[in-house]
Write a protein that holds these residues in place. Structure first.
Motif, PDB file in Angstrom:
ATOM      1  N   GLU B 301      59.775 107.660   4.705  1.00  0.00           N
ATOM      2  CA  GLU B 301      60.698 108.139   6.117  1.00  0.00           C
ATOM      3  C   GLU B 301      61.938 108.701   5.555  1.00  0.00           C
ATOM      4  O   GLU B 301      62.545 107.962   4.587  1.00  0.00           O
ATOM      5  CB  GLU B 301      61.025 107.052   6.949  1.00  0.00           C
ATOM      6  N   ARG B 302      62.198 109.961   5.877  1.00  0.00           N
ATOM      7  CA  ARG B 302      63.379 110.418   5.621  1.00  0.00           C
ATOM      8  C   ARG B 302      64.476 109.765   6.173  1.00  0.00           C
ATOM      9  O   ARG B 302      64.591 109.484   7.438  1.00  0.00           O
ATOM     10  CB  ARG B 302      63.691 111.887   5.632  1.00  0.00           C
ATOM     11  N   PHE B 303      65.728 109.764   5.749  1.00  0.00           N
ATOM     12  CA  PHE B 303      66.829 109.256   6.514  1.00  0.00           C
ATOM     13  C   PHE B 303      68.033 109.966   5.740  1.00  0.00           C
ATOM     14  O   PHE B 303      68.112 110.209   4.721  1.00  0.00           O
ATOM     15  CB  PHE B 303      66.988 107.719   6.516  1.00  0.00           C
ATOM     16  N   SER B 304      69.383 109.660   6.591  1.00  0.00           N
ATOM     17  CA  SER B 304      70.375 110.215   6.104  1.00  0.00           C
ATOM     18  C   SER B 304      71.423 109.004   5.598  1.00  0.00           C
ATOM     19  O   SER B 304      71.483 107.779   6.151  1.00  0.00           O
ATOM     20  CB  SER B 304      71.252 110.917   7.178  1.00  0.00           C
ATOM     21  N   PHE B 305      72.088 109.489   4.226  1.00  0.00           N
ATOM     22  CA  PHE B 305      72.675 108.303   3.550  1.00  0.00           C
ATOM     23  C   PHE B 305      73.896 109.115   2.940  1.00  0.00           C
ATOM     24  O   PHE B 305      73.988 109.519   1.752  1.00  0.00           O
ATOM     25  CB  PHE B 305      71.893 107.982   2.260  1.00  0.00           C
ATOM     26  N   PRO B 306      74.863 109.385   3.919  1.00  0.00           N
ATOM     27  CA  PRO B 306      76.072 110.218   3.551  1.00  0.00           C
ATOM     28  C   PRO B 306      77.008 109.777   2.554  1.00  0.00           C
ATOM     29  O   PRO B 306      77.545 110.233   1.973  1.00  0.00           O
ATOM     30  CB  PRO B 306      76.885 110.421   4.773  1.00  0.00           C
ATOM     31  N   MET B 307      76.906 108.385   2.169  1.00  0.00           N
ATOM     32  CA  MET B 307      77.725 107.682   1.258  1.00  0.00           C
ATOM     33  C   MET B 307      77.705 108.122  -0.165  1.00  0.00           C
ATOM     34  O   MET B 307      78.136 107.931  -0.841  1.00  0.00           O
ATOM     35  CB  MET B 307      77.852 106.231   1.384  1.00  0.00           C
ATOM     36  N   PHE B 308      76.302 108.525  -0.376  1.00  0.00           N
ATOM     37  CA  PHE B 308      75.903 109.184  -1.730  1.00  0.00           C
ATOM     38  C   PHE B 308      77.069 109.741  -2.239  1.00  0.00           C
ATOM     39  O   PHE B 308      77.316 109.581  -3.890  1.00  0.00           O
ATOM     40  CB  PHE B 308      74.514 109.965  -1.457  1.00  0.00           C
ATOM     41  N   LYS B 309      77.625 110.745  -1.826  1.00  0.00           N
ATOM     42  CA  LYS B 309      78.420 111.623  -2.452  1.00  0.00           C
ATOM     43  C   LYS B 309      79.759 111.070  -3.112  1.00  0.00           C
ATOM     44  O   LYS B 309      80.508 111.620  -3.724  1.00  0.00           O
ATOM     45  CB  LYS B 309      78.764 113.084  -1.671  1.00  0.00           C
ATOM     46  N   TYR B 310      80.117 109.945  -2.355  1.00  0.00           N
ATOM     47  CA  TYR B 310      81.278 109.162  -2.743  1.00  0.00           C
ATOM     48  C   TYR B 310      81.179 108.350  -3.911  1.00  0.00           C
ATOM     49  O   TYR B 310      82.231 107.946  -4.480  1.00  0.00           O
ATOM     50  CB  TYR B 310      81.867 108.366  -1.642  1.00  0.00           C
ATOM     51  N   ALA B 311      79.949 108.082  -4.398  1.00  0.00           N
ATOM     52  CA  ALA B 311      79.817 107.230  -5.398  1.00  0.00           C
ATOM     53  C   ALA B 311      80.285 107.847  -6.860  1.00  0.00           C
ATOM     54  O   ALA B 311      80.948 107.052  -7.613  1.00  0.00           O
ATOM     55  CB  ALA B 311      78.209 107.017  -5.436  1.00  0.00           C
ATOM     56  N   VAL B 312      79.982 109.064  -7.075  1.00  0.00           N
ATOM     57  CA  VAL B 312      80.370 109.544  -8.358  1.00  0.00           C
ATOM     58  C   VAL B 312      81.859 109.424  -8.784  1.00  0.00           C
ATOM     59  O   VAL B 312      82.139 108.786  -9.523  1.00  0.00           O
ATOM     60  CB  VAL B 312      80.034 110.823  -8.791  1.00  0.00           C
ATOM     61  N   PRO B 313      82.710 109.870  -7.737  1.00  0.00           N
ATOM     62  CA  PRO B 313      84.091 109.807  -8.057  1.00  0.00           C
ATOM     63  C   PRO B 313      84.498 108.172  -7.959  1.00  0.00           C
ATOM     64  O   PRO B 313      85.485 107.853  -9.068  1.00  0.00           O
ATOM     65  CB  PRO B 313      84.967 110.404  -6.798  1.00  0.00           C
ATOM     66  N   ALA B 314      84.159 107.415  -7.250  1.00  0.00           N
ATOM     67  CA  ALA B 314      84.612 105.911  -7.134  1.00  0.00           C
ATOM     68  C   ALA B 314      84.027 105.543  -8.457  1.00  0.00           C
ATOM     69  O   ALA B 314      84.806 104.645  -9.037  1.00  0.00           O
ATOM     70  CB  ALA B 314      83.871 105.422  -5.993  1.00  0.00           C
ATOM     71  N   TYR B 315      82.793 105.586  -8.953  1.00  0.00           N
ATOM     72  CA  TYR B 315      82.264 105.196 -10.136  1.00  0.00           C
ATOM     73  C   TYR B 315      83.127 105.624 -11.300  1.00  0.00           C
ATOM     74  O   TYR B 315      83.457 104.763 -12.221  1.00  0.00           O
ATOM     75  CB  TYR B 315      80.652 105.661 -10.466  1.00  0.00           C
ATOM     76  N   TYR B 316      83.487 106.823 -11.509  1.00  0.00           N
ATOM     77  CA  TYR B 316      84.233 107.113 -12.674  1.00  0.00           C
ATOM     78  C   TYR B 316      85.668 106.767 -12.818  1.00  0.00           C
ATOM     79  O   TYR B 316      85.960 106.464 -13.935  1.00  0.00           O
ATOM     80  CB  TYR B 316      84.076 108.644 -12.683  1.00  0.00           C
ATOM     81  N   TYR B 382      92.383 103.231  -8.049  1.00  0.00           N
ATOM     82  CA  TYR B 382      91.486 102.120  -8.185  1.00  0.00           C
ATOM     83  C   TYR B 382      91.358 101.591  -6.818  1.00  0.00           C
ATOM     84  O   TYR B 382      90.273 101.176  -6.549  1.00  0.00           O
ATOM     85  CB  TYR B 382      92.390 101.172  -9.248  1.00  0.00           C
ATOM     86  N   ASN B 383      92.519 101.307  -6.021  1.00  0.00           N
ATOM     87  CA  ASN B 383      92.263 100.661  -4.897  1.00  0.00           C
ATOM     88  C   ASN B 383      91.278 101.532  -3.711  1.00  0.00           C
ATOM     89  O   ASN B 383      90.390 101.111  -3.067  1.00  0.00           O
ATOM     90  CB  ASN B 383      93.437 100.252  -4.246  1.00  0.00           C
ATOM     91  N   LYS B 384      91.743 102.964  -3.846  1.00  0.00           N
ATOM     92  CA  LYS B 384      90.740 103.687  -3.182  1.00  0.00           C
ATOM     93  C   LYS B 384      89.257 103.667  -3.397  1.00  0.00           C
ATOM     94  O   LYS B 384      88.320 103.553  -2.920  1.00  0.00           O
ATOM     95  CB  LYS B 384      91.366 105.241  -2.989  1.00  0.00           C
ATOM     96  N   ALA B 385      89.015 103.678  -4.644  1.00  0.00           N
ATOM     97  CA  ALA B 385      87.836 103.596  -5.499  1.00  0.00           C
ATOM     98  C   ALA B 385      86.952 102.193  -4.864  1.00  0.00           C
ATOM     99  O   ALA B 385      85.995 102.245  -4.374  1.00  0.00           O
ATOM    100  CB  ALA B 385      87.817 103.547  -6.810  1.00  0.00           C
ATOM    101  N   LEU B 386      87.795 101.329  -4.919  1.00  0.00           N
ATOM    102  CA  LEU B 386      87.106  99.900  -4.484  1.00  0.00           C
ATOM    103  C   LEU B 386      86.714  99.880  -2.950  1.00  0.00           C
ATOM    104  O   LEU B 386      85.757  99.492  -2.407  1.00  0.00           O
ATOM    105  CB  LEU B 386      88.093  98.688  -4.458  1.00  0.00           C
ATOM    106  N   GLN B 387      87.623 100.501  -2.160  1.00  0.00           N
ATOM    107  CA  GLN B 387      87.188 100.829  -0.667  1.00  0.00           C
ATOM    108  C   GLN B 387      86.098 101.722  -0.508  1.00  0.00           C
ATOM    109  O   GLN B 387      85.103 101.323   0.121  1.00  0.00           O
ATOM    110  CB  GLN B 387      88.397 101.485  -0.093  1.00  0.00           C
ATOM    111  N   ALA B 388      85.922 102.768  -1.414  1.00  0.00           N
ATOM    112  CA  ALA B 388      84.670 103.460  -1.372  1.00  0.00           C
ATOM    113  C   ALA B 388      83.547 102.561  -1.899  1.00  0.00           C
ATOM    114  O   ALA B 388      82.430 102.539  -1.170  1.00  0.00           O
ATOM    115  CB  ALA B 388      84.925 104.729  -2.322  1.00  0.00           C
ATOM    116  N   LYS B 389      83.540 101.871  -2.745  1.00  0.00           N
ATOM    117  CA  LYS B 389      82.624 101.087  -3.181  1.00  0.00           C
ATOM    118  C   LYS B 389      82.170  99.883  -1.937  1.00  0.00           C
ATOM    119  O   LYS B 389      80.839  99.779  -1.766  1.00  0.00           O
ATOM    120  CB  LYS B 389      82.963 100.159  -4.276  1.00  0.00           C
TER     121      LYS B 389
END
Lengths: 473, 505
Positions: B301-316, B382-389
């Motif tokens: 089933e297809r579904f929407s996962f909009p959080m995907f795009k925040y992962a790369v900046p938070a990760y780096y 850093y804190n913002k990245a933790l929030q995104a995580k």
């Protein structure tokens, strides 16, 4: 010249007395051969990971409870970064954002000195300069020894208050058994933050920090000396520079080490290799219930229960070994005041004479109790008691009764032995007999003295007096 | 003997146990293959012949005494060169660790040895696992066995290339943001990143401590599962390891008749994983695999996962911050490559050791990480990245209420040509878009082959993501897919010699 007020806050680093280091299994024993108490973890080797020593947490919690702190249920460890050769990971595991204990206090001269926080951290290694090769070597044995850092609010105003605050905290920690609190060996290290301000002002002046002052006496002198220096600067119209200074006790002056501009940006962030601590209310309460009696409680109990003076009480409760000796001796012989007097007098004097500190005291309470019992029962006199105690303190004997017997220190109370002496004394001076009969009381004293001398002071004075009267009669 | 190296690890283990192959012979064959391939593929930094032969003899005598330590006993393997090996240099493919030889073994190395596997060497990688091509290695880039003009991916490029080249039946990589899965996809092999905490990190030279996991690369999911059985389990030396024990018994027997394991499996396909920037061939192969799963009975089933795009900046931000911290210890004073000039001031000695010892990509991330942690920026970055995580973890939790497995491409492209991507770090970082969310959330994920690109003929990999500690389910789903398809059995031509072009076996 305006009146100035000194404002002092303390940072006290205390090594916890755990058998092993805070994040690995290496021993914390002091004084091993260099770099023998080490492993990949405390050497910061690539790939090594810290594992928290629960005993260290328990000790830190006990310290927090004894100093009236709140215990954080979910404390977190943070990394504090700086480059220095004695810090092999280039960061110290410490606590910034959620320290283990917060908002405590200690009572000093009737007022409260507030404790802002107590956090856990690891000690660094030691740099050793080798003059032969003109190089600096690193000894990592101390690296990873558990520390707590006790941070007070700027609540002290005088050298006396400052010294007393350290004494109180040290007494509480040593009573808890969480640290040996040896300032000379560095297991308790004090940093003094100090500023001055015009009397009546509430704003804080610019402060300086004096690091690693290693005796109570030096702390008092450092507070007085730095206060004088800062007042002089202000009076001369010079600014106080926020800086770290080193107190030189020999020169009785502080020297600038580094200023605020050189301060590190420690780049703190939560230590990812350690899960947050999770302490339950039940566990914390069980630790609270298991606390031993603390100095502040003893300070109330000793005068009330034993009738000790405030002065004696204060000296006794500031040292764990003195407290223990006093309480156990009093319990055995039932004479707390005598016990306190012997400790305050002979024992402290003997320690001072030998240049030892109270924690080096090895005297068995059974020995002191026996000496007190024998003296108060008239079986030995004070000199004999003192001589026996000296021998026991020096470790020359562990059996008081045997020592007294071997050195013939016991009182002579036997009537026939005493009568024999009385006769000798009277016979030796027949005139005195006549003089006494003619009412010259002074002669009696002389004859007593002669008899005692013959007995080398060990005659029971009451019996002797009786028998002498009989002999003259 | 070389033919045996193309067998699965489980099959080889069986042949060894039944004494149809000798451990020492097989070990020698693997070492020969490693040496022979290394000119072309450069998968190995160190080949440890003597120690391998010693271990082979020891294991053979155990087997001869009827005391087989595990079902992979006697199987050759190799580990990424950021996994500590006592007595064997461990370089992290960095100049700064030149001359460093660990005095202790990583837990996974101890466990592999205790299981009777035979480690033949240490594998090439991006310096300190920072990179997606293995080109940042101080020991020269590893190459893709399917096309040596292309990279094998990274950072566990050597680990994937050695399996693809049929040199080692299985290898260990480490995965901080995709470093097992992306090279596995690029090299047409199967790579598994376990749940964070499932495998001890003791002895793994840290990059991003909260993200790093060691995991297996092999030819198929069944082999990965067999290796996981050896690796997993709590380790008192790693406070973040968990008592989770991996049991491969439900996977070991997955075979051609087992495709019905997929019946009713709820597979979620995030829309956001198929948006712009995705190579059309990769997109096509992944969606074809989704159809295959559907045809085998899975509920796709297809579904929407909009959080995907925040992962790369938070990760780096998080990974770079942790890297900046973890790599601070390399000062060249106690070990590794330092600057020994008498009279050189301490600060200068450290600065020079680090300036000369680290490569460009590592320096870039150390600067990024230190910046993100510095006073005044901590909250903004850093804190913002933790929030995104935290938000991302919540989104995954919600997705796993609906699905057993999430299906995405492993990487947006196939293997790049050497030199193609290094100068453009942003593009390179965006290549991690499908893999880094998994590390931020600590989840298990496998990359497995699902075909070849129409454009360049290179392997395409897809990714199955499961919820935390559903490692067995994730690998069982992969094994079931593989039991119905044969992409995982494709090998590059004259693989062991590092030849070009591809062919199916």
């Amino acid at each position: 010249m305006p009146q100035y007020e000194t404002v002092v806050g303390l940072e006290i680093h205390v090594e916890l007395a755990t058998a092993t280091k805070v994040f690995c299994g290496c021993t914390t024993a002091f004084g091993g051969e260099q770099n023998t108490h080490v492993c990949p973890v405390c050497m910061g080797l690539p790939g090594a990971l810290p594992v928290l020593n629960r005993q260290a947490v328990e000790y830190a919690v006990r310290a927090g409870l004894a100093l009236n702190c709140n215990i954080t249920r979910n404390a977190v460890f943070d990394r504090k970064h700086y480059f220095y050769p004695d810090l092999p990971k280039a960061f110290q595991i410490s606590q910034l954002y959620l320290p283990l204990c917060t908002d405590g206090w200690v009572e000093v001269f009737g007022k409260r000195v507030r404790i802002r926080e107590i956090h856990m951290e690891e000690d660094a290694g030691k740099l050793v300069h080798d003059p032969w090769t003109d190089s600096t070597l690193v000894d990592f044995n101390r690296c990873g020894v558990p520390l707590i850092e006790i941070v007070t609010q700027p609540d002290m105003r005088t050298p006396e208050e400052t010294v007393e605050t350290v004494r109180q905290i040290r007494a509480a920690l040593s009573m808890l058994g969480v640290s040996d609190c040896k300032m000379q060996e560095g297991s308790l290290r004090v940093d003094v933050n100090l500023s001055v301000r015009p009397m009546g002002s509430t704003a804080l002046g610019t402060r300086t920090e004096m690091k690693n002052i290693n005796s109570l006496k030096s702390i008092g002198r450092a507070v007085a000396g730095e206060t004088a220096r800062q007042i002089e600067q202000i009076e001369l119209g010079r600014p106080i520079i926020q800086q770290t200074r080193r107190w030189d006790d020999n020169k009785n002056a502080s020297m600038a080490m580094r200023s605020k501009e050189d301060a590190h940006d420690y780049r703190y962030f939560p230590e990812p290799d350690l899960a947050p601590l999770s302490l339950s209310d039940e566990w914390i309460e069980s630790r609270r219930a298991a606390l031993p009696e603390l100095p502040e409680q003893k300070r109330v109990r000793y005068p009330a229960e034993f009738g000790l003076s405030a002065y004696d009480t204060d000296i006794l409760v500031s040292e764990k070994t003195l407290c223990e000796l006093f309480e156990r001796t009093a319990a055995i012989c039932g004479k707390p005041k005598d016990a306190a007097n012997w400790i305050m007098g002979e024992i402290l004097a003997a320690l001072k004479e030998r240049g030892e500190s109270p924690d080096q005291l090895t005297l068995a309470p059974e020995a002191l109790a026996r000496i007190i019992t024998l003296q108060s029962g008239g079986e030995i006199n004070r000199n004999a008691a003192r001589q026996t105690l000296t021998a026991a303190l020096a470790g020359e004997t562990s059996d008081v009764d045997e020592y007294i017997k071997a050195n013939q220190l016991a009182m002579v109370g036997d009537a026939s032995a005493l009568m024999e002496i009385v006769k000798q004394v009277i016979n030796a001076d027949p005139d005195s007999d006549a003089a006494y009969r003619s009412g010259k009381e002074k002669v009696f004293g002389f004859l007593m003295g002669q008899a005692m001398r013959a007995l080398k002071g060990k005659g029971d004075p009451g019996r002797l007096k009786e028998l002498l009267k009989q002999g003259l009669g | 003997m070389n033919d045996y190296l193309s067998y699965s690890a489980i099959k080889l283990g069986g042949l060894i146990q039944s004494k149809q192959i000798g451990v020492a012979e097989l070990t020698r064959a693997a070492i020969e293959a490693a040496k022979e391939s290394n000119d072309g593929i450069n998968a190995f930094i160190t080949i440890n012949e003597e120690e391998a032969i010693r271990q082979a003899r020891r294991v053979q005598s155990l087997i001869d005494n009827g005391d087989t330590p595990s079902k992979l006993a006697g199987v050759p393997c190799a580990v990424k060169d950021n996994i500590s090996t006592r007595g064997t240099p461990t370089t992290c493919a960095s100049r700064i660790l030149g001359g460093y030889t660990p005095m202790y073994d990583a837990t996974v190395v101890e466990r592999l040895r205790a299981a009777g596997t035979v480690m033949i060497g240490k594998l090439n990688m991006d310096e300190f696992a920072m990179g997606s091509t293995t080109e940042t290695s101080a020991y020269g880039s590893a190459r893709n066995p399917w096309d040596p003009s292309r990279c094998p991916g990274g950072s566990s490029g050597g680990a994937a290339a050695a399996v693809a080249a049929r040199v080692a039946p299985f290898t260990l990589g480490s995965d901080t943001g995709g470093s097992i899965r992306q090279p596995a996809a690029f090299c047409g092999v199967t790579g598994f990143k376990p749940t964070y905490g499932a495998v001890s990190r003791w002895g793994l030279i840290a990059y991003g401590s909260s993200l790093d996991q060691i995991g297996p690369i092999a030819k198929d999911a069944r082999d990965c599962a067999a290796v996981m059985t050896i690796l997993s389990g709590e380790d008192k030396r790693d406070g973040t390891s968990t008592p989770f024990e991996f049991d491969d018994s439900s996977i070991a027997n997955v075979n051609a008749d087992s495709a019905d394991l997929l019946v009713g499996l709820r597979v979620g396909v995030p829309d956001e994983a198929f948006e712009t920037g995705l190579d059309p061939s990769v997109r096509a192969r992944t969606l074809e695999a989704a159809d295959t799963l559907s045809n085998l009975g899975a509920a796709v089933e297809r579904f929407s996962f909009p959080m995907f795009k925040y992962a790369v900046p938070a990760y780096y931000i998080i990974a770079s911050a942790e890297a900046a911290s973890n790599l601070s210890r390399y000062d060249g004073i106690r070990y590794g490559r330092g600057v020994a000039e008498p009279g050189l001031p301490l600060d200068e000695a450290i600065i020079r050791a680090r300036s000369e010892g680290f490569g460009r990509e590592v320096k870039r991330r150390l600067m990024l990480g230190n910046f993100a942690l510095s006073a005044g920026y901590y909250d903004a970055y850093y804190n913002k990245a933790l929030q995104a995580k935290a938000l991302l973890c919540g989104a995954f939790d919600a997705a796993f209420d609906r699905f057993d497995i999430l299906l995405t491409p492993t990487a947006p492209t196939t293997a790049m040509r050497l030199g193609e991507s290094l100068d453009d770090p942003l593009t390179m970082y965006l290549g991690d878009i499908y893999t880094v969310p998994v590390n931020l959330a600590g989840l298990p994920a496998v990359s497995l082959p699902c075909g070849f690109s129409d454009k360049d003929g290179m392997p395409v990999g897809m990714q199955f993501i499961g919820k935390a500690f559903s490692d067995v389910n994730v690998l069982r789903a992969a094994a079931a897919y593989q039991s119905a398809t044969d992409w995982h059995q494709c090998a590059p031509v004259s693989a062991a010699k590092g030849g070009a072009a591809y062919a199916t076996v």
